[in-house]
Design an enzyme around this catalytic site. Structure first.
Site, mmCIF file in Angstrom:
data_model
loop_
_atom_site.group_PDB
_atom_site.id
_atom_site.type_symbol
_atom_site.label_atom_id
_atom_site.label_comp_id
_atom_site.label_asym_id
_atom_site.label_seq_id
_atom_site.Cartn_x
_atom_site.Cartn_y
_atom_site.Cartn_z
ATOM 1 N N PRO A 93 -7.929 -1.651 -17.721
ATOM 2 C CA PRO A 93 -7.152 -0.634 -18.421
ATOM 3 C C PRO A 93 -6.257 0.146 -17.469
ATOM 4 C CG PRO A 93 -9.510 -0.089 -18.468
ATOM 5 C CD PRO A 93 -9.366 -1.377 -17.691
ATOM 6 N N GLY A 97 -6.658 5.972 -11.212
ATOM 7 C CA GLY A 97 -7.861 6.079 -10.386
ATOM 8 C C GLY A 97 -8.656 4.796 -10.326
ATOM 9 N N LEU A 98 -8.218 3.791 -11.065
ATOM 10 C CA LEU A 98 -8.907 2.495 -11.056
ATOM 11 C C LEU A 98 -8.158 1.471 -10.219
ATOM 12 C CD1 LEU A 98 -10.249 1.390 -14.559
ATOM 13 C CD2 LEU A 98 -11.471 1.770 -12.429
ATOM 14 N N GLY A 99 -7.160 1.966 -9.487
ATOM 15 C CA GLY A 99 -6.381 1.044 -8.671
ATOM 16 C C GLY A 99 -5.511 0.126 -9.508
ATOM 17 N N SER A 101 -2.412 0.320 -10.179
ATOM 18 C CA SER A 101 -1.111 -0.004 -9.583
ATOM 19 C C SER A 101 -1.282 -1.098 -8.527
ATOM 20 C CB SER A 101 -0.469 1.247 -8.974
ATOM 21 O OG SER A 101 -1.281 1.793 -7.963
ATOM 22 N N ALA A 102 -2.288 -0.971 -7.675
ATOM 23 C CA ALA A 102 -2.505 -1.989 -6.636
ATOM 24 C C ALA A 102 -2.875 -3.327 -7.260
ATOM 25 C CB ALA A 102 -3.600 -1.533 -5.674
ATOM 26 N N ALA A 103 -3.709 -3.284 -8.292
ATOM 27 C CA ALA A 103 -4.113 -4.531 -8.953
ATOM 28 C C ALA A 103 -2.889 -5.226 -9.543
ATOM 29 C CB ALA A 103 -5.139 -4.241 -10.051
ATOM 30 N N ASP A 144 -6.730 0.501 -1.619
ATOM 31 C CA ASP A 144 -6.555 -0.018 -2.983
ATOM 32 C C ASP A 144 -6.095 -1.467 -2.982
ATOM 33 O OD1 ASP A 144 -7.124 2.524 -3.877
ATOM 34 O OD2 ASP A 144 -5.486 2.552 -5.328
HETATM 35 O O1 PMV Z 1 -5.771 6.949 -7.614
HETATM 36 P P1 PMV Z 1 -5.824 5.607 -6.997
HETATM 37 O O2 PMV Z 1 -6.649 4.622 -7.720
HETATM 38 O O3 PMV Z 1 -4.456 5.057 -6.700
HETATM 39 O O4 PMV Z 1 -6.560 5.761 -5.561
HETATM 40 C C1 PMV Z 1 -5.939 6.451 -4.501
HETATM 41 C C2 PMV Z 1 -6.842 6.547 -3.305
HETATM 42 C C3 PMV Z 1 -6.377 7.561 -2.263
HETATM 43 O O5 PMV Z 1 -7.375 7.574 -1.229
HETATM 44 C C4 PMV Z 1 -6.248 8.950 -2.835
HETATM 45 C C5 PMV Z 1 -5.044 7.171 -1.645
HETATM 46 C C6 PMV Z 1 -5.099 5.986 -0.714
HETATM 47 O O6 PMV Z 1 -4.041 5.378 -0.505
HETATM 48 O O7 PMV Z 1 -6.164 5.693 -0.145
#
Ligand code: PMV
Length: 314
Positions: A93, A97-99, A101-103, A144
């Site tokens: 989903p 905070g679940l990454g 964007s990176a996924a 991430d």
């Molecule tokens: O919010 P997310 O899932 O993109 O996680 C960010 C994690 C951080 O530590 C806040 C940033 C990072 O690049 O490590």
């Protein structure tokens, strides 16, 4: 057509601190972003069909386009000349905070590589996704994209000198149930990361002490995970949440969900990821406890993901 996927992740220990060289621990979850890429006539067109936080896709649209341009440049392709249609979906989903964007960056990078017949090892995909992450996080640690690329349970330490980061796969006895609770607030990771850096500069003494505690916690967390002492892991997660409150990245909705999870018997709970909204994570070993905590959050109107940490990749 090229296809690719990238794991979602949750940070068990050390978000924000990892940006400044403190080790962190992340685990892939059993949900992934999927991408399909097709050469087309003109421009970069994205159809985003990921489910999740309302407005997530719209709010991140500009950052998403920048991330794709960065990715193409990292693959030695001219973003102005490339014409591709990108479809994004999968069962991860679009919660902050679940990454997510990176996924999605990892999924898109793999799909572009396949569509253009470029053979890229995972290490290169990880580097390309790191470039893409800069559009979302400003100064990302790399945790991430590393979790999204490799999956599994990862010990990560950014090399502040610019050399390669420390990435180690950890293993635990068996996967453990967790609940991810979503505040429903689409958070801006870039602003949260910049805020910590600014406050750290303003209050070096206070922040150095907190960062020292975060470093110690990451090592204790690793040990507790490897010894499969889940009560201890939970306690350390609680402690990690307190440190994140101290550096002002939590918010009342995250604190509310964290308290609710603990009241319902979670072994530990903390915010996860950038904070300021987005998601929290509760350690809930066993299906029954997981269900109890998840449904208590749903009863209060929050969206949740029932998943596990420590799933072996593959
Ligand atoms: O919010 P997310 O899932 O993109 O996680 C960010 C994690 C951080 O530590 C806040 C940033 C990072 O690049 O490590």
């Amino acid at each position: 057509m090229g296809r690719g996927s990238g794991f979602g992740k949750t940070i068990l220990f050390g978000e924000h601190f990892v940006v400044h060289g403190v080790p962190g621990i992340a685990s892939a979850v059993d949900s992934a972003a999927e991408a399909e890429v097709k050469k087309s006539q003109k421009g970069i067109n994205v159809t985003d069909e990921r489910s999740g936080a309302k407005g997530y896709a719209e709010k991140k649209k500009l950052q998403q386009l920048e991330s794709i341009e960065r990715m193409l440049a990292a693959m030695s392709m001219d973003p102005k000349k490339v014409a591709i249609d990108i479809w994004l979906g999968g069962n991860l989903p679009g919660f902050s905070g679940l990454g997510a964007s990176a996924a999605s960056s990892v999924a898109i990078a793999r799909a572009i590589a396949e569509e253009f017949n470029i053979d890229l090892p995972d290490e290169r995909i990880n580097d390309i996704a790191y470039e893409a992450e800069k559009a979302y996080a400003g100064n990302p640690s790399g945790i991430d994209n590393t979790a999204a690329t490799f999956g599994g349970l990862i010990w990560f330490k950014k090399n502040m000198g610019g050399g390669s980061n420390t990435i180690e796969q950890l293993s635990i006895r068996e996967p453990v149930e967790i609940v991810i609770g979503n505040t429903g607030i689409v958070a801006n990771t870039k602003a949260m990361v910049a805020g910590v850096a600014e406050r750290k500069k303003q209050n070096p003494e206070k922040y150095d002490a907190i960062f020292g505690q975060a470093e110690k916690l990451a090592h204790e967390g690793r040990k507790a995970l490897e010894e499969f002492d889940l009560r201890k892991v939970g306690e350390l997660m609680n402690e990690n949440h307190r440190l994140l409150q101290e550096i002002e990245v939590s918010c009342k909705e995250l604190d509310y969900l964290v308290d609710l999870a603990r009241e319902q018997g979670a072994f530990g709970a903390k915010m996860t990821g950038g904070g300021g909204g987005g998601c929290m994570l509760a350690l809930t070993p066993g299906k029954d406890l997981q269900e109890k905590v998840a449904s208590a959050m749903e009863d209060e109107g929050f969206k949740v993901l029932r998943t596990k940490i420590g799933i072996q990749k593959g």
